[in-house]
Design a protein around this motif. Structure first.
Motif, PDB file in Angstrom:
ATOM      1  N   ASP A  45      -8.693  -0.756   7.210  1.00 37.61           N
ATOM      2  CA  ASP A  45      -9.260   0.225   6.281  1.00 37.61           C
ATOM      3  C   ASP A  45     -10.336   1.085   6.923  1.00 37.61           C
ATOM      4  N   LEU A 104       0.988   5.237   8.579  1.00 33.41           N
ATOM      5  CA  LEU A 104       1.137   5.233   7.116  1.00 33.41           C
ATOM      6  C   LEU A 104      -0.053   4.615   6.389  1.00 33.41           C
ATOM      7  N   TRP A 105      -0.836   3.808   7.067  1.00 32.50           N
ATOM      8  CA  TRP A 105      -1.887   3.045   6.393  1.00 32.50           C
ATOM      9  C   TRP A 105      -2.899   3.976   5.700  1.00 32.50           C
ATOM     10  N   PRO A 106      -3.105   3.788   4.387  1.00 29.47           N
ATOM     11  CA  PRO A 106      -4.081   4.626   3.664  1.00 29.47           C
ATOM     12  C   PRO A 106      -5.493   4.061   3.806  1.00 29.47           C
ATOM     13  N   ALA A 107      -6.300   4.655   4.675  1.00 29.13           N
ATOM     14  CA  ALA A 107      -7.667   4.165   4.894  1.00 29.13           C
ATOM     15  C   ALA A 107      -8.474   4.234   3.602  1.00 29.13           C
ATOM     16  N   ARG A 108      -9.271   3.189   3.362  1.00 32.71           N
ATOM     17  CA  ARG A 108     -10.039   3.100   2.111  1.00 32.71           C
ATOM     18  C   ARG A 108     -11.539   3.055   2.345  1.00 32.71           C
ATOM     19  N   ARG A 117       0.800  -1.226   0.000  1.00 31.40           N
ATOM     20  CA  ARG A 117       0.000   0.000   0.000  1.00 31.40           C
ATOM     21  C   ARG A 117       0.831   1.273   0.000  1.00 31.40           C
ATOM     22  N   VAL A 118       2.059   1.197   0.474  1.00 31.95           N
ATOM     23  CA  VAL A 118       2.949   2.359   0.417  1.00 31.95           C
ATOM     24  C   VAL A 118       4.296   1.891  -0.117  1.00 31.95           C
TER      25      VAL A 118
END
Length: 522
Positions: A124, A87-91, A64-65
């Motif tokens: 997410d 860092l986690w890109p929430a979706r 994801r990154v």
């Protein structure tokens, strides 16, 4: 997840023991089942989610990154869970209703193939601090400054229970501990463990420091250098528990199979030396067996385990903990013939006329398996935890050696910005420097800053997170014992090394020789 994330965040940012007790207690009183039980399992280290391990989490975030960005961030932050959470890109839209019990149940029922996708789906729909809490749950090791004992104490205080009573029923009940909360809130009587081999709290000792005791009031025994173990046989089942209450039966099936006496016994788990039927070997030999889920016949033969008994808590169903040490010792000696002599013996009482004589005996003891002396008040009952004036441990003085710093690595958590883990070495006869140990304790915060500055200013090479430094700084290293080791190029391994002094006054060429350290081997 919201309530647990808030609890974890507050626990991490407070150092006050009383505040931690209050925070956990408030959470347990106000949170419904099974969420509070699973939270308690996580805080006490009893939660294991086999489908989600650190490698799985790293694989998820690197999809994801940018992997390089993640690794650089992880190196800077010093904690995988915190780095991934940020860092986690929430979706998806945040789900404030995601319950802790649902999360645990879902991850426990999925295998290694399905669990990563489920984990990603939950991340997410959580916000950063909830993601952090979930990741800490999944990977284990909350590092919130909460010991298992402190969490159980918080439970006891929150519901006005006796903490030793909580400890006694704890290992007979699986998470999420619904019967414990039913008992705590008055819906059922206290659970019993008559036919279950449950753990009872160990009696612990205070350091003797500079005090002296009268041997008319205290008995002296050797403090053996193995691991403290409690052997419990009840209802036809046998369990071996470590000092922390962990079930280690699977690592020592040869000992468990030899237990035929009903009751609960306190002792030291050791490994015999190379000579068949010989005395105890060093802790280094015992380490070959620790933590193994399966033990081969070859391992059992090469490192035969046995227990040196200290005390008796139960003789069959009879609770002896209220008797004096003198009475329990007599009962233990009466019970000893019922044990397999190949697997069990008794820790002898040291014959010393007075404290001065005992001091001389202790000073001359450098057996590989002796760590010091235990002093036990003869009229002491067996009570869980440390009680002032009852038992003392009088460890032998540490050995020391002057070593040269060779490599350094950054620490974790609050030390993630400092080079705080140091590999050090000593000289061979040929003038080569070989590593003999690694230490990350023994120095003050101010000394840590100076050591970190030395590493940064004297770096020769970089190997990933490790820096090689100029071989100019001498560290005086203290350690409990030293043993032969086939795993290390130097041929030796230290037990509990720590830095006792930074020798800026001593040239590296005058540091100790490996031959000198080998002569210290008992």
């Amino acid at each position: 997840m919201r309530a647990f994330a808030d609890l974890l965040d507050r626990l991490i940012y407070t150092r006050s023991r009383n505040t931690k007790l209050r925070l956990i207690g408030d959470y347990l009183r106000t949170t419904p089942d099974p969420d509070r039980g699973w939270a308690l399992a996580a805080l006490t280290g009893e939660l294991d989610l086999p489908g989600v391990k650190p490698a799985v989490v790293r694989a998820l975030i690197e999809k994801r990154v940018d992997p390089v960005l993640f690794r650089m961030s992880r190196d800077y932050v010093g904690d995988t869970a915190e780095t991934v959470a940020l860092l986690w890109p929430a979706r998806g839209e945040p789900d404030g209703d995601l319950k802790l019990g649902y999360v645990i149940d879902r991850l426990l029922t999925l295998g290694r193939v399905e669990a990563p996708a489920a984990m990603a789906a939950m991340l997410d729909v959580l916000v950063a601090d909830e993601r952090f809490a979930l990741l800490k749950l999944a990977m284990g090791g909350l590092r919130a400054g909460v010991s298992s004992r402190l969490a159980k104490t918080a439970l006891a205080q929150a519901f006005d229970l006796d903490v030793d009573a909580v400890e006694e029923v704890w290992h007979g009940i699986a998470p999420p501990y619904t019967p414990i909360f039913d008992w705590a809130e008055g819906r059922i009587a206290q659970p019993t463990a008559l036919d279950t081999p449950v753990f009872r709290p160990f009696m612990l000792a205070h350091p003797l420091e500079d005090a002296r005791v009268d041997l008319a009031d205290y008995a002296a025994e050797w403090k053996w250098d193995g691991i403290r173990v409690q052997i419990v046989r009840a209802g036809g089942q046998v369990r071996l528990y470590s000092r922390g209450g962990d079930d280690i039966t699977g690592s020592f099936p040869d000992v468990a199979e030899a237990v035929t006496v009903d009751g609960a016994f306190d002792g030291e788990l050791l490994v015999r030396g190379e000579v068949q039927g010989g005395e105890a070997a060093s802790f280094n030999a015992l380490q070959q067996r620790l933590g193994r889920k399966t033990v081969s016949a070859k391992m059992r033969a090469e490192y035969p385990a046995f227990v040196r008994l200290y005390d008796i808590l139960f003789d069959g169903p009879e609770d002896l903990r209220g008797l004096s040490w003198t009475e329990r010792r007599a009962r233990l000696e009466m019970a000893l013939p019922r044990f397999d002599p190949e697997r069990f013996d008794i820790s002898a009482v040291i014959d010393a006329a007075d404290f001065d004589a005992l001091e001389a005996i202790r000073a001359g003891a450098r057996d590989a398996a002796i760590e010091g002396v235990m002093l036990k008040r003869r009229d002491s009952i067996y009570t869980g935890g440390r009680r002032a004036g009852l038992w003392y441990k009088w460890k032998r003085d540490p050995l020391t050696a002057d070593c040269v710093m060779m490599y350094a690595q950054r620490g974790n958590g609050k030390r993630s910005s400092f080079y705080s883990d140091y590999t050090f070495g000593c000289w061979t006869e040929e003038g080569a420097l070989l590593p003999v140990g690694k230490a990350y304790s023994g120095f003050t915060d101010e000394e840590l800053k100076g050591l970190d500055r030395f590493v940064r200013q004297h770096t020769l090479n970089r190997f990933g997170p490790v820096r090689e430094v100029e071989k100019t700084l001498v560290l005086e290293v203290a350690f409990d014992s030293i043993h032969e080791s086939k795993r290390h190029k130097s041929g030796i391994a230290m037990r509990f090394p720590r830095i006792s002094r930074i020798r800026t006054d001593k040239p590296a060429a005058e540091a100790d020789m490996i031959a000198t350290l080998k002569r210290m081997i008992a």
